[in-house]
Design a protein around this motif. Structure first.
Motif, PDB file in Angstrom:
ATOM      1  N   CYS A 121      -1.855   5.643   4.688  1.00  0.00           N
ATOM      2  CA  CYS A 121      -2.381   5.163   3.359  1.00  0.00           C
ATOM      3  C   CYS A 121      -3.719   5.284   3.006  1.00  0.00           C
ATOM      4  N   LEU A 122      -4.558   4.994   3.852  1.00  0.00           N
ATOM      5  CA  LEU A 122      -6.060   5.304   4.085  1.00  0.00           C
ATOM      6  C   LEU A 122      -6.257   6.611   3.879  1.00  0.00           C
ATOM      7  N   GLU A 126      -3.905  -4.136   3.461  1.00  0.00           N
ATOM      8  CA  GLU A 126      -2.748  -3.539   3.891  1.00  0.00           C
ATOM      9  C   GLU A 126      -3.300  -1.874   3.810  1.00  0.00           C
ATOM     10  N   MET A 127      -3.947  -1.551   2.879  1.00  0.00           N
ATOM     11  CA  MET A 127      -4.304  -0.039   3.201  1.00  0.00           C
ATOM     12  C   MET A 127      -5.168   0.210   4.337  1.00  0.00           C
ATOM     13  N   TRP A 165      -5.312   7.631   0.258  1.00  0.00           N
ATOM     14  CA  TRP A 165      -6.179   7.595  -0.701  1.00  0.00           C
ATOM     15  C   TRP A 165      -7.700   8.199  -0.581  1.00  0.00           C
TER      16      TRP A 165
END
Length: 108
Positions: free
Chosen positions: A44-45, A37-38, A48
């Motif tokens: 999202c990526l 999912e990330m 992070w």
């Protein structure tokens, strides 16, 4: 320093998502739903990646060692941006959009 961190985050996310050298690692990580999912979500990526860069800068401080770790990522991001820009300019300068102009290299 903020600009370096931003470019480093972009570079890290690009390397993680598109780097051919990490393809085997991505294959292993994709077996875990969180990572699958990330990697399918750029925000999202990016989050992070930014968090990882922030931790590096926080732990190492603003020092030469932090820059030593971040500059390859900044370089990756910068190269990617210039590569896209150059491809765009070459495509726009071509008299025939279906056949891009390659500065005469096709005649060699």
């Amino acid at each position: 320093m903020i600009a370096i961190c931003v470019f480093a985050s972009i570079g890290l996310a690009n390397i993680l998502k598109y780097g051919s050298i990490l393809k085997p690692l991505r294959g292993l990580l994709f077996k875990i739903s969180f990572f699958k999912e990330m990697f399918s979500c750029s925000m999202c990526l990016g989050f992070w990646s930014g968090l990882i860069i922030s931790i590096i800068v926080y732990r190492l401080g603003i020092s030469e060692s932090a820059l030593f770790l971040l500059m390859p990522l900044v370089s990756s991001c910068t190269f990617q941006l210039f590569d896209v820009l150059i491809d765009f300019l070459i495509e726009k300068s071509s008299p025939h959009p279906s056949k891009p102009y390659h500065f005469g290299y096709d005649k060699l």
